[in-house]
Design an enzyme around this catalytic site. Structure first.
Site, short mmCIF file in Angstrom:
data_model
loop_
_atom_site.label_atom_id
_atom_site.label_comp_id
_atom_site.label_asym_id
_atom_site.label_seq_id
_atom_site.Cartn_x
_atom_site.Cartn_y
_atom_site.Cartn_z
N LYS A 283 0.86 -1.19 0.00
CA LYS A 283 0.00 0.00 0.00
C LYS A 283 0.89 1.23 0.00
O LYS A 283 2.03 1.17 0.46
CB LYS A 283 -0.87 0.02 1.27
N ASP B 23 -7.03 4.36 -4.61
CA ASP B 23 -7.68 4.26 -3.30
C ASP B 23 -8.29 5.65 -3.06
O ASP B 23 -8.53 6.38 -4.04
CB ASP B 23 -6.67 3.87 -2.19
P1 NDP Z 1 -12.88 7.99 -3.13
O1 NDP Z 1 -11.81 8.98 -2.92
O2 NDP Z 1 -13.41 7.76 -4.47
O3 NDP Z 1 -14.12 8.34 -2.19
C1 NDP Z 1 -13.98 8.45 -0.81
C2 NDP Z 1 -15.30 8.91 -0.24
O4 NDP Z 1 -15.26 8.80 1.18
C3 NDP Z 1 -15.60 10.36 -0.53
O5 NDP Z 1 -16.98 10.57 -0.60
C4 NDP Z 1 -14.99 11.07 0.66
O6 NDP Z 1 -15.56 12.33 0.96
C5 NDP Z 1 -15.32 10.09 1.77
N1 NDP Z 1 -14.32 10.19 2.83
C6 NDP Z 1 -13.00 10.03 2.74
N2 NDP Z 1 -12.40 10.26 3.90
C7 NDP Z 1 -13.37 10.60 4.73
C8 NDP Z 1 -13.39 10.97 6.08
N3 NDP Z 1 -12.26 11.04 6.80
N4 NDP Z 1 -14.58 11.26 6.63
C9 NDP Z 1 -15.70 11.20 5.92
N5 NDP Z 1 -15.75 10.86 4.61
C10 NDP Z 1 -14.60 10.57 4.05
O7 NDP Z 1 -12.32 6.64 -2.48
P2 NDP Z 1 -12.82 5.14 -2.71
O8 NDP Z 1 -14.28 5.11 -2.92
O9 NDP Z 1 -11.93 4.53 -3.70
O10 NDP Z 1 -12.46 4.48 -1.32
C11 NDP Z 1 -13.39 4.43 -0.24
C12 NDP Z 1 -12.97 3.35 0.74
O11 NDP Z 1 -12.95 2.08 0.07
C13 NDP Z 1 -11.59 3.50 1.35
O12 NDP Z 1 -11.60 2.98 2.66
C14 NDP Z 1 -10.73 2.60 0.47
O13 NDP Z 1 -9.56 2.17 1.14
C15 NDP Z 1 -11.69 1.46 0.23
N6 NDP Z 1 -11.42 0.63 -0.94
C16 NDP Z 1 -11.31 1.15 -2.18
C17 NDP Z 1 -11.11 0.33 -3.26
C18 NDP Z 1 -11.07 0.84 -4.66
O14 NDP Z 1 -11.00 0.03 -5.57
N7 NDP Z 1 -11.15 2.14 -4.89
C19 NDP Z 1 -10.93 -1.12 -3.08
C20 NDP Z 1 -11.14 -1.58 -1.74
C21 NDP Z 1 -11.35 -0.72 -0.71
P3 NDP Z 1 -14.77 13.66 0.55
O15 NDP Z 1 -14.80 13.70 -0.95
O16 NDP Z 1 -15.53 14.74 1.20
O17 NDP Z 1 -13.38 13.51 1.10
O1 2IT Z 2 -7.98 -1.39 -0.76
C1 2IT Z 2 -7.92 -1.90 -1.89
O2 2IT Z 2 -8.06 -3.11 -2.06
C2 2IT Z 2 -7.72 -1.02 -3.04
N1 2IT Z 2 -7.64 0.20 -2.86
C3 2IT Z 2 -7.56 -1.59 -4.42
C4 2IT Z 2 -6.15 -2.07 -4.63
C5 2IT Z 2 -5.82 -2.54 -6.02
O3 2IT Z 2 -4.64 -2.85 -6.21
O4 2IT Z 2 -6.69 -2.60 -6.90
#
Ligand code: NDP
Ligand code: 2IT
Length: 444
Positions: free
Chosen positions: A125, A165
């Site tokens: 990561k 992420d």
């Molecule tokens: P994005 O940046 O696309 O979206 C994040 C969302 O969460 C936004 O709406 C953001 O709001 C909100 N957010 C972030 N930090 C905070 C906080 N501290 N308090 C409140 N709201 C918050 O990220 P992802 O959708 O990609 O990721 C979301 C979660 O999913 C994370 O935990 C990530 O690790 C996990 N994840 C993502 C994967 C992926 O493929 N993208 C895979 C597996 C897990 P704002 O815009 O206002 O900051």
């Molecule tokens: O938390 C996660 O699994 C991710 N942000 C996706 C990682 C990836 O390599 O696709």
């Protein structure tokens, strides 16, 4: 003190001021106690001590110039945690809260998540404390270029393959890939989540959210139920939340609330996802805007209030520790039956205990959100074969992977006499393969 307790005590002493890393390690190692009891050879081989110590941690300076000509400096990180079963694999997070503790908790989780997918990927990561909010496209590009100007020497298609992420989506992956290619003169699958015209995979954008809902659907199906007519609350309004909403709606659920870090919207008639996509993906505005555009929708400042909305299914899809003990109790009191973690570690240890005690079906992050990285591994497979699979093929594989993960963690929980405890089941099912690979490869 048993083996697990002594490893955790030493980890906390050696890594002070890393509360998120302590939390993830505690959840994982506690669940592995029955496995360790059956394998006394693990303690002599210091397997757990090696498992919680990253193979390599890279920290670097990221200087960049804003549109006004002023120079800024951010911290850059890449934690290459474990390569026992494949090249390091895991996302990059750009958010002002990023520090070593957060990157290490995410990296540790990633090892077991990636193992659960059944595909050959190790755990890593990275990220930066850079805040993309309010930055121009050119500022984002210059930051990404500077970040990659150091990162390139540590990664490679067979070494370490980053992805997105929080704060890193298609735009950022594009700029990062462009700079990698320019420096290395190689058009290879060194990052996943790439755009479709330059080697990305169909379904990668949707994969984490879709995968989460495929797993919830399977958990419901195994209990003679379905998503049809269920009330769902989703936190976040980013990549994972949006595509979880899309799939849940397509399966007949009524998604009534979402949030960003400023506040939440509550729309009893059902979230208009076209409006969310326009606001978040196209215009990059705040979710507050939704209430101005959709009649009948409410906007409330602050995030935690979202968990007071009655629902059958809660899908936390924003960030770590968004559901604490109090929010978990409120959800239970309001009748929640299923919690699927789209975000990484969105529920505190105390919150998990509340759900367990109440008999809520709790699908932990490393299993429930594994669809994103699984599809990344499918992107890597396509890149190395220099072919391109159709949407339906990737989507069908994603769905099957999520169903398999669900049954593997369910079986593991039963085998170790904790039926229905999917926190333990996911940790055990993920760890078994990593542990046997590490034992086979000697003391490294
Ligand atoms: P994005 O940046 O696309 O979206 C994040 C969302 O969460 C936004 O709406 C953001 O709001 C909100 N957010 C972030 N930090 C905070 C906080 N501290 N308090 C409140 N709201 C918050 O990220 P992802 O959708 O990609 O990721 C979301 C979660 O999913 C994370 O935990 C990530 O690790 C996990 N994840 C993502 C994967 C992926 O493929 N993208 C895979 C597996 C897990 P704002 O815009 O206002 O900051
Ligand atoms: O938390 C996660 O699994 C991710 N942000 C996706 C990682 C990836 O390599 O696709």
């Amino acid at each position: 003190m048993d083996y697990v307790e002594s490893v955790l005590a030493s980890l906390k002493a050696k890594n002070p001021n890393e509360p998120e890393f302590h939390q993830a390690a505690t959840e994982i190692l506690e669940g592995l106690r029955p496995v360790v009891a059956q394998h006394p050879e693990y303690e002599r081989a210091a397997l757990l001590e090696r498992f919680v110590e990253p193979e390599r941690v890279v920290m670097f300076r990221v200087p960049w110039v804003d549109d006004g000509g002023k120079v800024h400096v951010n911290k850059g990180y890449r934690v290459q945690f474990n390569s026992a079963i494949g090249p390091y694999k895991g996302g990059l997070r750009f958010h002002p809260s990023v520090n070593l503790s957060i990157i290490k908790f995410l990296g540790l989780e990633q090892i077991l998540k990636n193992s659960l997918t059944g595909l050959p990927i190790g755990g890593g990561k990275g990220g930066s404390d850079f805040d993309p909010k309010g930055k121009s496209d050119n500022e984002i590009m210059r930051f990404c270029q500077s970040f990659m100007t150091e990162l390139f020497r540590h990664i490679g298609q067979d070494t370490d393959v980053p992805a997105g992420d929080i704060g890193v989506g298609g735009r950022e992956v594009g700029y990062l890939f462009g700079q990698y290619k320019r420096i290395c003169n190689e058009h290879v699958g060194v990052l996943t989540g790439r755009g479709i015209p330059y080697g990305g995979s169909l379904v990668r954008t949707e994969a984490t959210g879709y995968g989460l809902v495929y797993m919830v659907e399977e958990a419901l199906k195994c209990r003679g139920d379905s998503l049809e007519g269920k009330t769902v609350v989703i936190s976040g309004a980013g990549n994972v939340a949006i595509y979880a909403c899309e799939k849940a709606q397509s399966l007949g659920a009524n998604v009534v609330a979402m949030y960003d870090s400023d506040g939440y919207i509550y729309d009893r008639a059902g979230i208009r996802l076209d409006v969310i996509k326009q606001i978040k993906e196209v215009e990059r505005l705040r979710i507050k805007e939704y209430a101005a555009r959709v009649a009948g929708a409410e906007y409330h400042e602050g995030c935690t209030g979202i968990w007071t909305i009655p629902c059958d299914i809660a899908l936390p899809c924003a960030t770590q520790n968004e559901i604490d003990e109090a929010s978990a109790k409120t959800l239970v009191a309001n009748g929640v039956k299923y919690v699927g973690e789209g975000a990484n570690m969105p529920t505190t240890l105390e919150g998990i205990a509340v759900f367990r005690a109440a008999g809520v079906v709790f699908l932990p992050a490393k299993a429930a959100n594994a669809g994103g990285v699984a599809t990344s591994a499918l992107e890597m497979a396509q890149s190395s074969q220099r072919i391109f699979w159709p949407f339906e093929k990737v989507d069908a594989q994603l769905k099957q992977i999520m169903i398999d993960i669900y049954h593997n963690m369910d079986d593991a929980a039963s085998r170790y006499n904790v039926p229905g405890n999917y926190v333990a089941g996911a940790n055990i099912a993920g760890f078994e393969k990593v542990a046997s690979a590490m034992m086979a490869q000697g003391i490294v």
